[in-house]
Scaffold this motif. Structure first.
Motif, PDB file in Angstrom:
ATOM      1  N   LYS A   1      -9.368  19.636   3.553  1.00 37.80           N
ATOM      2  CA  LYS A   1      -8.663  19.897   4.819  1.00 37.80           C
ATOM      3  C   LYS A   1      -7.742  18.744   5.176  1.00 37.80           C
ATOM      4  O   LYS A   1      -6.613  18.951   5.641  1.00 37.80           O
ATOM      5  N   THR A   2      -8.212  17.524   4.957  1.00 37.14           N
ATOM      6  CA  THR A   2      -7.391  16.340   5.241  1.00 37.14           C
ATOM      7  C   THR A   2      -6.159  16.317   4.344  1.00 37.14           C
ATOM      8  O   THR A   2      -5.047  16.040   4.802  1.00 37.14           O
ATOM      9  N   HIS A   3      -6.337  16.622   3.066  1.00 37.30           N
ATOM     10  CA  HIS A   3      -5.198  16.653   2.145  1.00 37.30           C
ATOM     11  C   HIS A   3      -4.223  17.774   2.499  1.00 37.30           C
ATOM     12  O   HIS A   3      -3.004  17.591   2.384  1.00 37.30           O
ATOM     13  N   LEU A   4      -4.735  18.909   2.936  1.00 39.27           N
ATOM     14  CA  LEU A   4      -3.853  19.995   3.373  1.00 39.27           C
ATOM     15  C   LEU A   4      -3.017  19.567   4.578  1.00 39.27           C
ATOM     16  O   LEU A   4      -1.814  19.839   4.647  1.00 39.27           O
ATOM     17  N   HIS A   5      -3.655  18.895   5.511  1.00 41.12           N
ATOM     18  CA  HIS A   5      -2.939  18.411   6.693  1.00 41.12           C
ATOM     19  C   HIS A   5      -1.856  17.406   6.291  1.00 41.12           C
ATOM     20  O   HIS A   5      -0.728  17.469   6.793  1.00 41.12           O
ATOM     21  N   GLU A   6      -2.195  16.508   5.386  1.00 37.73           N
ATOM     22  CA  GLU A   6      -1.222  15.512   4.907  1.00 37.73           C
ATOM     23  C   GLU A   6      -0.023  16.211   4.266  1.00 37.73           C
ATOM     24  O   GLU A   6       1.126  15.879   4.537  1.00 37.73           O
TER      25      GLU A   6
ATOM     26  N   ARG B   1       0.836  -1.204   0.000  1.00 36.76           N
ATOM     27  CA  ARG B   1       0.000   0.000   0.000  1.00 36.76           C
ATOM     28  C   ARG B   1       0.870   1.252   0.000  1.00 36.76           C
ATOM     29  O   ARG B   1       2.006   1.229   0.458  1.00 36.76           O
ATOM     30  N   ASP B   2       0.282   2.357  -0.459  1.00 33.75           N
ATOM     31  CA  ASP B   2       0.974   3.634  -0.290  1.00 33.75           C
ATOM     32  C   ASP B   2       0.521   4.243   1.034  1.00 33.75           C
ATOM     33  O   ASP B   2      -0.246   3.632   1.779  1.00 33.75           O
ATOM     34  N   ASP B   3       0.983   5.453   1.338  1.00 33.52           N
ATOM     35  CA  ASP B   3       0.662   6.075   2.626  1.00 33.52           C
ATOM     36  C   ASP B   3      -0.808   6.431   2.773  1.00 33.52           C
ATOM     37  O   ASP B   3      -1.277   6.707   3.862  1.00 33.52           O
ATOM     38  N   TRP B   4      -1.541   6.451   1.672  1.00 32.71           N
ATOM     39  CA  TRP B   4      -2.971   6.776   1.713  1.00 32.71           C
ATOM     40  C   TRP B   4      -3.835   5.525   1.629  1.00 32.71           C
ATOM     41  O   TRP B   4      -5.044   5.620   1.546  1.00 32.71           O
ATOM     42  N   GLY B   5      -3.213   4.351   1.612  1.00 34.90           N
ATOM     43  CA  GLY B   5      -3.969   3.105   1.586  1.00 34.90           C
ATOM     44  C   GLY B   5      -4.268   2.556   0.209  1.00 34.90           C
ATOM     45  O   GLY B   5      -4.900   1.511   0.076  1.00 34.90           O
ATOM     46  N   LYS B   6      -3.811   3.219  -0.825  1.00 33.03           N
ATOM     47  CA  LYS B   6      -4.038   2.748  -2.191  1.00 33.03           C
ATOM     48  C   LYS B   6      -3.123   1.558  -2.469  1.00 33.03           C
ATOM     49  O   LYS B   6      -1.957   1.544  -2.090  1.00 33.03           O
TER      50      LYS B   6
ATOM     51  N   LEU C   1      10.009  11.319  -0.197  1.00 28.91           N
ATOM     52  CA  LEU C   1       9.354  12.533   0.296  1.00 28.91           C
ATOM     53  C   LEU C   1       8.957  13.441  -0.872  1.00 28.91           C
ATOM     54  O   LEU C   1       7.866  14.002  -0.888  1.00 28.91           O
ATOM     55  N   HIS C   2       9.836  13.563  -1.848  1.00 30.23           N
ATOM     56  CA  HIS C   2       9.544  14.384  -3.019  1.00 30.23           C
ATOM     57  C   HIS C   2       8.331  13.823  -3.766  1.00 30.23           C
ATOM     58  O   HIS C   2       7.438  14.578  -4.164  1.00 30.23           O
ATOM     59  N   ALA C   3       8.291  12.509  -3.949  1.00 31.51           N
ATOM     60  CA  ALA C   3       7.161  11.884  -4.642  1.00 31.51           C
ATOM     61  C   ALA C   3       5.860  12.077  -3.863  1.00 31.51           C
ATOM     62  O   ALA C   3       4.810  12.370  -4.446  1.00 31.51           O
ATOM     63  N   LEU C   4       5.923  11.936  -2.543  1.00 29.46           N
ATOM     64  CA  LEU C   4       4.730  12.134  -1.716  1.00 29.46           C
ATOM     65  C   LEU C   4       4.242  13.581  -1.765  1.00 29.46           C
ATOM     66  O   LEU C   4       3.039  13.845  -1.832  1.00 29.46           O
ATOM     67  N   LEU C   5       5.183  14.514  -1.750  1.00 27.40           N
ATOM     68  CA  LEU C   5       4.816  15.929  -1.807  1.00 27.40           C
ATOM     69  C   LEU C   5       4.197  16.270  -3.164  1.00 27.40           C
ATOM     70  O   LEU C   5       3.197  16.991  -3.230  1.00 27.40           O
ATOM     71  N   THR C   6       4.755  15.728  -4.224  1.00 22.87           N
ATOM     72  CA  THR C   6       4.198  15.948  -5.561  1.00 22.87           C
ATOM     73  C   THR C   6       2.777  15.401  -5.644  1.00 22.87           C
ATOM     74  O   THR C   6       1.870  16.063  -6.172  1.00 22.87           O
TER      75      THR C   6
ATOM     76  N   LEU D   1       2.184  17.800   6.873  1.00 25.14           N
ATOM     77  CA  LEU D   1       3.026  16.818   7.560  1.00 25.14           C
ATOM     78  C   LEU D   1       4.275  16.480   6.746  1.00 25.14           C
ATOM     79  O   LEU D   1       5.374  16.355   7.291  1.00 25.14           O
ATOM     80  N   ILE D   2       4.106  16.344   5.447  1.00 25.20           N
ATOM     81  CA  ILE D   2       5.253  16.041   4.581  1.00 25.20           C
ATOM     82  C   ILE D   2       6.221  17.216   4.572  1.00 25.20           C
ATOM     83  O   ILE D   2       7.434  17.035   4.705  1.00 25.20           O
TER      84      ILE D   2
END
Length: 134
Positions: free
Chosen positions: A116-121, A8-13, A66-71, A124-125
């Motif tokens: 809001k959830t995506h902004l918080h995620e 899974r990825d960090d979002w559960g996909k 981290l770069h991939a997650l931020l993108t 965090l990154i």
């Protein structure tokens, strides 16, 4: 017994699925725990989840990850902004037509909460990057 090991990825996909035959649930869990590298892993036998394994995070995520997650987070934020804008346009049209707005407003509320959830995620990154390089 037929088991599946999901990466899974960090979002559960789901990123990857491996199907395997195991003699017991313990064997399936052992295979799943051995497969953990940089992504969370889940082990399922039939409809039952046997376990979830997280990668070791003591050294933080690697910079390319981290770069991939931020993108990805930035892309999701942009997409959700477009969805919110389209929903607001729809609400204005429904209002002009004198139609019921209850469902459209509920959808808008859900889109805003998701944003809001995506902004918080994303925050965090960004905080993790700042901690490592700040």
């Amino acid at each position: 017994m037929r088991c599946h090991i999901f990466t899974r990825d960090d979002w559960g996909k789901t990123l990857d699925v491996q199907e395997t035959e195991c003699g017991s649930p313990e064997e399936a869990l052992q295979l799943g725990s051995a497969g953990v590298a940089n992504q969370p892993t889940e082990v399922w036998c039939g409809p039952r989840r046997l376990g979830r394994f997280e990668p070791e995070r003591s050294h933080g995520r690697p910079l390319p990850r981290l770069h991939a997650l931020l993108t990805l987070a930035e892309r999701r934020l942009h997409e959700r902004e477009q969805h919110i804008s389209k929903q607001e346009t729809l609400i204005n049209r429904l209002k002009r037509e004198g139609r019921d707005l209850a469902l459209a407003l509920c959808v808008l509320d859900t889109l805003i909460e998701t944003q809001k959830t995506h902004l918080h995620e994303r925050d965090l990154i960004v905080a993790e990057v700042a901690k490592r390089f700040g």
